[in-house]
Design an enzyme around this catalytic site. Structure first.
Site, PDB file in Angstrom:
ATOM      1  N   ASP A  60       0.859  -1.182   0.000  1.00  0.00           N
ATOM      2  CA  ASP A  60       0.000   0.000   0.000  1.00  0.00           C
ATOM      3  C   ASP A  60       0.902   1.242   0.000  1.00  0.00           C
ATOM      4  O   ASP A  60       1.650   1.469   0.946  1.00  0.00           O
ATOM      5  CB  ASP A  60      -0.885  -0.038   1.262  1.00  0.00           C
ATOM      6  CG  ASP A  60      -1.878   1.103   1.297  1.00  0.00           C
ATOM      7  OD1 ASP A  60      -1.433   2.241   1.107  1.00  0.00           O
ATOM      8  OD2 ASP A  60      -3.071   0.863   1.519  1.00  0.00           O
ATOM      9  N   THR A  93      -3.133   5.747  -4.202  1.00  0.00           N
ATOM     10  CA  THR A  93      -2.039   6.444  -3.502  1.00  0.00           C
ATOM     11  C   THR A  93      -0.693   6.188  -4.188  1.00  0.00           C
ATOM     12  O   THR A  93       0.152   7.070  -4.225  1.00  0.00           O
ATOM     13  CB  THR A  93      -1.948   5.978  -2.034  1.00  0.00           C
ATOM     14  OG1 THR A  93      -1.934   4.557  -1.994  1.00  0.00           O
ATOM     15  CG2 THR A  93      -3.111   6.476  -1.235  1.00  0.00           C
ATOM     16  N   THR A  94      -0.504   4.973  -4.732  1.00  0.00           N
ATOM     17  CA  THR A  94       0.763   4.665  -5.420  1.00  0.00           C
ATOM     18  C   THR A  94       0.827   5.411  -6.754  1.00  0.00           C
ATOM     19  O   THR A  94       1.839   6.025  -7.084  1.00  0.00           O
ATOM     20  CB  THR A  94       0.874   3.142  -5.660  1.00  0.00           C
ATOM     21  OG1 THR A  94       0.598   2.470  -4.442  1.00  0.00           O
ATOM     22  CG2 THR A  94       2.244   2.755  -6.139  1.00  0.00           C
ATOM     23  N   ASP A 391      -9.258  -0.094   1.865  1.00  0.00           N
ATOM     24  CA  ASP A 391      -9.188   0.443   0.495  1.00  0.00           C
ATOM     25  C   ASP A 391     -10.419   0.031  -0.311  1.00  0.00           C
ATOM     26  O   ASP A 391     -11.022   0.842  -1.013  1.00  0.00           O
ATOM     27  CB  ASP A 391      -7.932  -0.085  -0.228  1.00  0.00           C
ATOM     28  CG  ASP A 391      -6.707   0.780   0.058  1.00  0.00           C
ATOM     29  OD1 ASP A 391      -6.844   1.671   0.904  1.00  0.00           O
ATOM     30  OD2 ASP A 391      -5.641   0.541  -0.526  1.00  0.00           O
TER      31      ASP A 391
END
Length: 532
Positions: A60, A93-94, A391
Site C-alpha cells: 500500500d 495512492t501509489t 481500500d
C-alpha cells in the site's frame, strides 16, 4: 565592488534558483522510485521496520510512505500527497506518487532549455483541463444496485493487493459493510465508514471465517459472573454516566462531629446508587451499557433485577451500538424515557474467542452500523488484510456517491495522453512543449504495469499508442493486462476504476508538480546547539 551582506544566520543552508529546482525534482523522483514496484497485480511487497521495532509488510503506497522517514522538504510534500489521496478517495495512492515524480522528472529538460517555471505550469494546467474533459467523455455509468457490476469495480481495486487471492470473499465483505452504513437523507447520501464500520482483528482461525456481522460486537465481559450471557430480543439501555456514587474532584474534606454522621454519609451514598438503579429498573431493560464505571452495589441491584451490565465501553463503540439497535445514549439516569430503549437487536450473546470474551449484538432489524470480523494466521497478515479491506470499502463508498467509471490498466492514462497529443496544435506559444510533456508522463502508469509483470515494454506501448490513436475513439478501453503483460481490452477483463479516484489522482499529481516547480529558494535553518 560592494562587499556582500550576510542577512541569514551563518548556520542556515540555502539553495536558490536552478539548484533548488533540480534538487526538488531529484527528491520527488527518489520518493516515486521507492514505491514504483508496488503498482499493479504483480507488485512486490515492502518490509519496513518502524521506530518501535515492529515490522510492516505491505504494498500500500500510503502505508509505505507513512513509515519512511525523510528529511528533504520536497520529499515530505510528496508523502503528504499520498495522505491527501488516501483521505479523499482511499485509493490510487501509489499512482499519484509515481505520476507526480514522472511529471517533475520530465520538467527537468525544459528547465535546462531555460523555460520559465511559470510557462511550464501554464502548460501543465491546460493539460490538466484537457485530461479531465477526456475522462468525462470516456466514462461509463454503472448501476449500483446491480451486484455483479459493483463486484467488478471492487475486485479491480482489490486485485493489486495481497488479499486478491481470496477473491470474492473480501469483495463481498467490503460491499456488505458499506451497504449497511448507507443512510439517505433526502437527496444527500451519507456513508460514514470511519465511524460506523469497525474492523475487529482476532488472530487465529482461518481467513474463511472472516465475515460481516448483522450488528455489532465489542471486546468486553459481563461485570458480574451471575448475569445472563444470552438474551433474545433484548431491551438495551445506553448510558454515559457512572453508576456509582459521586467522587470528589481531587480531595474532599468532611468534618464529622458525631460518629453516626459517618454511617449517615455511607447510607446516603448507598441510597443514591439504589435510587439510580431503581430509575433504570423501572424501564425493564435487559442490558445496560455505560461508558463510565459501575460500582459493586449497582451490579448487585442490577443482577437481582435480571439486568446484564457492561462498563467502560469506548465512546465510538457506544455510538455504533446506538446506531445498530436504535437506542439513544442517555446522560442521566433520571432522564430516561421509553423511546431511549433500543429494541432493534435480535440476539445478545457473550462468546469466548481465543482468550478474550466478546459481546455480540446480532440479527438487528435495521443496523446502520456493523463490525467486520477478520481472522487469520498472524498479526502481519491481519494488518495487511485490514489495509486492503479499508481500500476496498473506500472504493465501494466512492461508487455509491458517484457511479461513473473509467477503464483501468493504464487505459485512461493512454486515452488522455492521446487526446493531449491531438489537441497540442491548438495551444499557442511555447506552452505547447510542457503541454505535450504531460502526455509522455501519463504513459508511466502502463509502462510501470508492464515492467512489474515482465512484459516487453516498448512493443507494448507502441501497440497501445496505435490502438488509442484511432479516430473514432474506439481504442479508449485498451490497456495493459497487469497479470500477463499483454495488451487487453478492459471491457472484456471488467477492470474499471471509480471516476473520482482517477480524476483526483490527475489533479493531485499535476497540481503538486506545479507547486514544487515554482519553488526557487529553499532555506533550511538549523538552530544553534545550546552550550552543554
Amino acid at each position: 565592488m560592494q562587499t556582500p551582506v550576510m542577512v541569514l544566520n551563518a548556520h542556515t543552508k540555502r539553495e536558490t534558483g536552478r539548484t533548488a529546482q533540480l534538487n526538488n525534482i531529484h527528491a520527488a523522483k527518489a520518493v516515486s522510485d521507492i514505491i514504483r514496484t508496488t503498482l499493479g497485480p504483480r507488485s512486490m511487497l515492502k518490509m519496513l521496520l518502524d521506530p518501535m521495532g515492529g515490522i510492516v509488510m505491505t504494498n500500500d503506497g500510503h502505508c509505505i510512505l507513512r513509515e519512511v522517514d525523510v528529511s528533504h522538504p520536497a520529499a515530505k510534500s510528496m508523502i503528504e500527497l499520498s495522505r491527501a489521496q488516501d483521505e479523499e478517495v482511499g485509493d490510487g495512492t501509489t499512482s499519484v506518487i509515481i505520476l507526480s515524480g514522472e511529471i517533475l522528472s520530465l520538467a527537468q529538460p525544459l528547465l535546462e532549455r531555460n523555460f520559465h517555471p511559470t510557462v511550464i505550469v501554464q502548460g501543465y494546467m491546460k493539460a490538466l483541463q484537457t485530461a479531465i474533459d477526456t475522462c468525462q467523455k470516456i466514462c461509463r455509468v454503472i448501476d449500483v444496485n446491480n451486484k455483479n457490476e459493483f463486484r467488478e469495480i471492487v475486485t479491480a481495486a482489490i486485485g493489486t493487493k495481497f488479499s486478491a487471492r481470496w477473491g470474492l470473499q473480501m469483495v463481498d465483505i467490503a460491499i456488505d459493510a458499506v451497504k449497511k452504513v448507507v443512510v439517505t437523507r433526502g437527496s444527500y447520501t451519507e456513508v460514514d465508514i470511519k465511524r460506523y464500520v469497525r474492523i475487529e482483528k482476532i488472530p487465529g482461525g482461518s481467513l474463511a471465517d472472516c465475515h460481516v456481522l448483522n450488528g455489532v460486537m465489542f471486546n468486553k465481559d459481563v461485570t458480574h459472573s451471575k448475569m445472563r450471557r444470552r438474551i433474545e430480543n433484548p431491551r438495551i439501555l445506553l448510558l454515559d454516566c457512572p453508576l456509582e456514587y459521586k467522587k470528589g474532584e481531587s480531595q474532599t474534606n468532611v468534618e464529622i462531629t458525631n460518629e453516626e454522621d459517618f454511617n449517615a454519609l455511607l447510607r446516603q451514598e448507598e441510597e443514591y446508587i439504589e435510587q439510580m438503579c431503581a430509575q433504570i429498573v423501572a424501564f425493564k431493560p435487559d442490558i445496560v451499557i455505560t461508558e463510565k464505571g459501575v460500582s459493586d452495589l449497582a451490579q448487585h441491584y442490577l443482577m437481582k433485577s435480571g439486568i446484564t451490565a457492561f462498563r467502560r465501553l469506548r465512546k465510538s463503540d457506544n455510538n455504533r451500538v446506538a446506531r445498530a439497535t436504535g437506542a439513544t445514549i442517555v446522560s442521566r439516569a433520571d432522564e430516561i424515557q421509553e423511546k431511549d430503549i433500543g429494541t432493534g437487536c435480535g440476539l445478545f450473546e457473550v462468546r469466548k474467542i481465543g482468550d478474550d470474551y466478546f459481546v455480540f449484538l446480532e440479527q438487528c432489524t435495521d443496523a446502520k452500523a456493523c463490525t467486520v470480523i477478520l481472522r487469520g494466521g498472524s498479526k502481519d497478515v491481519l494488518n495487511e488484510i485490514e489495509r486492503n479491506l479499508s481500500d476496498a470499502m473506500q472504493v465501494a463508498r466512492n461508487v455509491v456517491h458517484d457511479s461513473r467509471m473509467l477503464p483501468g490498466g493504464g487505459a485512461t492514462e493512454l486515452a488522455v495522453a492521446a487526446a493531449i497529443r491531438k489537441s497540442a496544435d491548438t495551444i499557442e506559444g511555447i506552452a505547447k512543449w510542457p503541454y505535450t510533456v504531460i502526455a509522455d508522463a501519463l504513459e508511466v502508469i502502463p509502462r510501470t504495469l508492464a515492467e512489474n509483470c515482465g512484459g516487453s515494454v516498448i512493443r507494448l506501448l507502441t501497440e497501445l499508442r496505435a490502438k488509442h490513436s484511432a479516430a473514432d475513439g474506439s481504442g479508449a478501453t485498451w490497456g495493459v493486462n497487469g497479470t500477463t503483460g499483454q495488451v487487453a481490452n478492459m471491457k472484456d477483463l471488467c477492470i474499471w476504476e471509480p471516476f473520482v479516484v482517477k480524476t483526483q489522482t490527475l489533479k493531485t499529481a499535476i497540481e503538486s508538480a506545479c507547486l514544487i516547480l515554482r519553488i526557487d529558494d529553499v532555506v533550511s535553518g538549523s538552530r544553534k546547539k545550546k552550550a552543554e
